[in-house]
Design a protein around this motif. Structure first.
Motif, PDB file in Angstrom:
ATOM      1  N   VAL A   5      -3.745   3.359  -4.712  1.00  0.00           N
ATOM      2  CA  VAL A   5      -4.167   4.201  -3.593  1.00  0.00           C
ATOM      3  C   VAL A   5      -3.631   5.627  -3.688  1.00  0.00           C
ATOM      4  O   VAL A   5      -3.985   6.483  -2.873  1.00  0.00           O
ATOM      5  N   MET A  31      -7.022   7.059   5.077  1.00  0.00           N
ATOM      6  CA  MET A  31      -7.615   6.513   3.862  1.00  0.00           C
ATOM      7  C   MET A  31      -8.892   7.284   3.540  1.00  0.00           C
ATOM      8  O   MET A  31      -9.834   7.284   4.335  1.00  0.00           O
ATOM      9  N   ASP A  50     -10.897  -1.697  -1.791  1.00  0.00           N
ATOM     10  CA  ASP A  50      -9.953  -1.482  -0.693  1.00  0.00           C
ATOM     11  C   ASP A  50     -10.210  -2.427   0.476  1.00  0.00           C
ATOM     12  O   ASP A  50      -9.447  -2.445   1.447  1.00  0.00           O
ATOM     13  N   ARG A  90      -5.361   9.056  -2.676  1.00  0.00           N
ATOM     14  CA  ARG A  90      -6.460   8.787  -1.744  1.00  0.00           C
ATOM     15  C   ARG A  90      -5.953   8.479  -0.334  1.00  0.00           C
ATOM     16  O   ARG A  90      -6.618   8.809   0.643  1.00  0.00           O
ATOM     17  N   PHE A  91      -4.806   7.833  -0.236  1.00  0.00           N
ATOM     18  CA  PHE A  91      -4.246   7.433   1.050  1.00  0.00           C
ATOM     19  C   PHE A  91      -3.038   8.297   1.377  1.00  0.00           C
ATOM     20  O   PHE A  91      -2.296   8.709   0.474  1.00  0.00           O
ATOM     21  N   VAL A  98       0.831  -1.198   0.000  1.00  0.00           N
ATOM     22  CA  VAL A  98       0.000   0.000   0.000  1.00  0.00           C
ATOM     23  C   VAL A  98       0.870   1.255   0.000  1.00  0.00           C
ATOM     24  O   VAL A  98       0.726   2.115  -0.867  1.00  0.00           O
ATOM     25  N   TYR A 121       3.661   5.314  -2.717  1.00  0.00           N
ATOM     26  CA  TYR A 121       2.347   4.691  -2.702  1.00  0.00           C
ATOM     27  C   TYR A 121       2.141   3.775  -3.901  1.00  0.00           C
ATOM     28  O   TYR A 121       2.661   4.020  -4.997  1.00  0.00           O
TER      29      TYR A 121
END
Length: 125
Positions: free
Chosen positions: A62, A81, A88, A65-66, A47, A58
């Protein structure tokens, strides 16, 4: 060395969760750390990872977004998150290692020496 992740739960698509990981028996100060996940019936998937200087990387799935972060003073790792998607859904694990790198070409926190039990994230309406 113990790592304990928490913060998982059930969230609707588009929602947010913040995962936390407390590390004991090992100082995060000068070492990379990261998160990986594993969905039922699937392989482990990287992740994100973060270096001691705060630089992070990343997985494409993701990115945007994360957000990974760390608090060396508290010996903790976090994963914010946002815009969660059903894809996910997985058990999320935190990990660290005394010497492994964290870079765009080595994003493999699932290969780090230390990781704890996961916290389940379920994204569903």
């Amino acid at each position: 060395v113990q790592l304990q992740a928490s913060g998982g739960g059930l969230v609707q698509p588009g929602g947010s969760l913040r995962l936390s990981c407390v590390v004991s028996g090992f100082s995060l100060d000068w070492h990379a750390a990261g998160w990986f996940r594993q969905a039922p019936g699937k392989e482990r998937e990287a992740v994100s990872c973060i270096n001691e200087d705060g630089s992070s990387h990343y997985a494409d799935s993701v990115k945007g977004r994360f957000t990974i972060s760390r608090d060396n003073g508290k010996n903790m790792l976090y994963l914010q998150m946002n815009s969660l998607e059903p894809e996910d859904t997985a058990d999320y694990y935190c990990a660290t290692d005394p010497s492994a790198p964290c870079s765009s070409y080595y994003l493999r926190p699932y290969e780090y020496d230390y990781h704890g039990q996961g916290t389940l994230v379920t994204v569903s309406s």
